[in-house]
Motif scaffolding. Structure first.
Motif, PDB file in Angstrom:
ATOM      1  N   ASP A 168     -36.506 -16.311-113.333  1.00 17.88           N
ATOM      2  CA  ASP A 168     -36.607 -14.852-113.400  1.00 17.88           C
ATOM      3  C   ASP A 168     -36.772 -14.322-111.977  1.00 17.88           C
ATOM      4  O   ASP A 168     -37.804 -14.560-111.339  1.00 17.88           O
ATOM      5  N   PRO A 169     -35.785 -13.601-111.452  1.00 21.82           N
ATOM      6  CA  PRO A 169     -35.884 -13.136-110.065  1.00 21.82           C
ATOM      7  C   PRO A 169     -37.007 -12.135-109.830  1.00 21.82           C
ATOM      8  O   PRO A 169     -37.427 -11.931-108.683  1.00 21.82           O
ATOM      9  N   ALA A 170     -37.530 -11.532-110.893  1.00 20.20           N
ATOM     10  CA  ALA A 170     -38.611 -10.565-110.743  1.00 20.20           C
ATOM     11  C   ALA A 170     -39.971 -11.234-110.568  1.00 20.20           C
ATOM     12  O   ALA A 170     -40.947 -10.566-110.199  1.00 20.20           O
ATOM     13  N   ILE A 184     -46.651 -21.303-110.553  1.00 17.19           N
ATOM     14  CA  ILE A 184     -46.141 -20.372-111.557  1.00 17.19           C
ATOM     15  C   ILE A 184     -44.620 -20.346-111.421  1.00 17.19           C
ATOM     16  O   ILE A 184     -44.090 -19.938-110.382  1.00 17.19           O
ATOM     17  N   ILE A 185     -43.924 -20.799-112.452  1.00 20.19           N
ATOM     18  CA  ILE A 185     -42.466 -20.816-112.438  1.00 20.19           C
ATOM     19  C   ILE A 185     -41.988 -20.054-113.671  1.00 20.19           C
ATOM     20  O   ILE A 185     -42.193 -20.492-114.808  1.00 20.19           O
ATOM     21  N   ALA A 186     -41.393 -18.879-113.436  1.00 23.76           N
ATOM     22  CA  ALA A 186     -40.969 -17.994-114.525  1.00 23.76           C
ATOM     23  C   ALA A 186     -39.478 -18.142-114.779  1.00 23.76           C
ATOM     24  O   ALA A 186     -38.676 -18.139-113.839  1.00 23.76           O
ATOM     25  N   VAL A 187     -39.131 -18.259-116.046  1.00 21.09           N
ATOM     26  CA  VAL A 187     -37.723 -18.385-116.428  1.00 21.09           C
ATOM     27  C   VAL A 187     -37.229 -17.079-117.028  1.00 21.09           C
ATOM     28  O   VAL A 187     -38.011 -16.231-117.468  1.00 21.09           O
ATOM     29  N   ALA A 188     -35.917 -16.921-117.045  1.00 21.66           N
ATOM     30  CA  ALA A 188     -35.312 -15.667-117.464  1.00 21.66           C
ATOM     31  C   ALA A 188     -35.112 -15.565-118.971  1.00 21.66           C
ATOM     32  O   ALA A 188     -34.827 -14.472-119.467  1.00 21.66           O
ATOM     33  N   VAL A 215     -48.284 -27.536-114.416  1.00 25.07           N
ATOM     34  CA  VAL A 215     -47.209 -26.639-113.988  1.00 25.07           C
ATOM     35  C   VAL A 215     -47.124 -25.527-115.028  1.00 25.07           C
ATOM     36  O   VAL A 215     -46.905 -25.798-116.215  1.00 25.07           O
ATOM     37  N   ASN A 216     -47.333 -24.290-114.597  1.00 24.36           N
ATOM     38  CA  ASN A 216     -47.362 -23.164-115.528  1.00 24.36           C
ATOM     39  C   ASN A 216     -45.973 -22.540-115.621  1.00 24.36           C
ATOM     40  O   ASN A 216     -45.549 -21.801-114.735  1.00 24.36           O
ATOM     41  N   LEU A 217     -45.272 -22.865-116.694  1.00 28.12           N
ATOM     42  CA  LEU A 217     -43.933 -22.356-116.943  1.00 28.12           C
ATOM     43  C   LEU A 217     -44.059 -21.148-117.867  1.00 28.12           C
ATOM     44  O   LEU A 217     -44.664 -21.250-118.945  1.00 28.12           O
ATOM     45  N   VAL A 218     -43.515 -20.001-117.461  1.00 24.40           N
ATOM     46  CA  VAL A 218     -43.737 -18.780-118.228  1.00 24.40           C
ATOM     47  C   VAL A 218     -42.440 -18.018-118.443  1.00 24.40           C
ATOM     48  O   VAL A 218     -41.479 -18.128-117.672  1.00 24.40           O
ATOM     49  N   TRP A 219     -42.429 -17.267-119.526  1.00 23.85           N
ATOM     50  CA  TRP A 219     -41.382 -16.281-119.803  1.00 23.85           C
ATOM     51  C   TRP A 219     -42.061 -14.977-120.169  1.00 23.85           C
ATOM     52  O   TRP A 219     -42.975 -14.951-120.984  1.00 23.85           O
TER      53      TRP A 219
END
Length: 302
Positions: A168-170, A184-188, A215-219
């Protein structure tokens, strides 16, 4: 040593994140704590140590030694706490803190616990809800963030089987801390988050190098609703079902990067993809650098 078993961030024993809880670990050495946590097998076991080191806190409130002779619990109880996964000790664990606070309130009555963690002081308040459940809210140590190097990010994405195009670029990748470090790694897309099948040894290598706990993967579903997954190979656990420390780190990250408008109340859904759904409520105050509030309930197992 009595070991209780609770599931945090849920009212259903089949949901949330299980934790071991020892309400009185006085005199228990590190090796015994580690062995007990490995035997319990949950992602974390919390060991509360009444009387801490016997030194009154800065405000003059002495550490608690249990219920006084008059039977009235002190307004604030001060204890030390240690957190062990099946493989390692971690400096702070949110879900085990919520579980321990609920278990303590069930045994001694609701109130405030002032916990001495290896990351610093963490205050937890418990209250009874109208239906008799115990609600716990912890306030983390002051959060902060740090950059992730391009090689480390590339290595992390490779271990996850993801690419930069999935992100997620935001919400730019950052390491975030609120008692323990989590990238924190956010996916689109929700679909990308649901499709998790990572290379354990490769992810473990980059995590150990950076002292990351999970590893905190979030959407981000909406302005105040998030979905998360947390690989935890450093602790010998493939995935953590509901991660309070990572949720606190996320709250600090969002405030620092101006991605929320505080004061904010966020909801993090976690564990659904594992069949153990849990709900974490995150409170982000408007005061820069202040601790992040993490709330939830817990239910005893067995």
């Amino acid at each position: 040593m009595e070991i209780l078993r609770y599931a945090a961030f849920t009212s259903d024993p089949a949901g949330g994140n299980p934790a071991g809880v020892v309400l009185d670990a006085s005199g228990v050495d590190d090796a015994t704590m580690a062995a007990a946590a490995a035997e319990v097998g949950f992602s974390e076991t919390a060991f509360l140590i009444p009387s801490a080191d016997g030194v009154p806190s800065a405000d003059g409130i002495p550490p608690a030694d249990g219920i006084p002779a008059d039977g009235i619990p002190p307004a604030v109880r001060e204890l030390a706490v240690r957190y062990f996964s099946p493989l390692v000790e971690v400096p702070f664990c949110g879900h085990a803190t919520i579980a321990a606070a609920v278990a303590y309130a069930r045994r001694h009555g609701p109130g405030t616990l002032r916990l001495r963690t290896k990351s610093g002081p963490v205050e937890v308040t418990t209250t009874l809800t109208a239906d008799g459940a115990v609600q716990a809210t912890l306030t983390s140590v002051p959060p902060r963030t740090a950059s992730i190097s391009e090689p480390d990010l590339a290595e992390t994405l490779s271990a996850l089987g993801w690419s930069v195009d999935d992100l997620d670029p935001a919400m730019p990748p950052r390491a975030a801390f609120a008692g323990a470090w989590h990238p924190i790694i956010a996916v689109a897309s929700r679909a990308r988050l649901a499709d998790l099948d990572y290379d354990g040894p490769a992810l473990l290598e980059v995590m150990n190098r950076n002292d990351w706990v999970t590893v905190n993967l979030v959407w981000r579903e909406s302005a105040d609703v998030f979905h998360a997954r947390n690989p935890f190979p450093t602790g010998g656990v493939v995935e953590d079902p509901a991660t309070g420390a990572a949720a606190a780190a996320l709250g600090g990250y969002l405030r620092e990067l101006a991605l929320v408008r505080p004061p904010a109340r966020l909801t993090v859904h976690q564990g659904h993809d594992m069949g153990r759904p849990g709900t974490i409520v995150v409170g982000v105050s408007a005061e820069a650098g202040s601790g992040i509030a993490v709330s939830g309930t817990a239910v005893q197992l067995g």
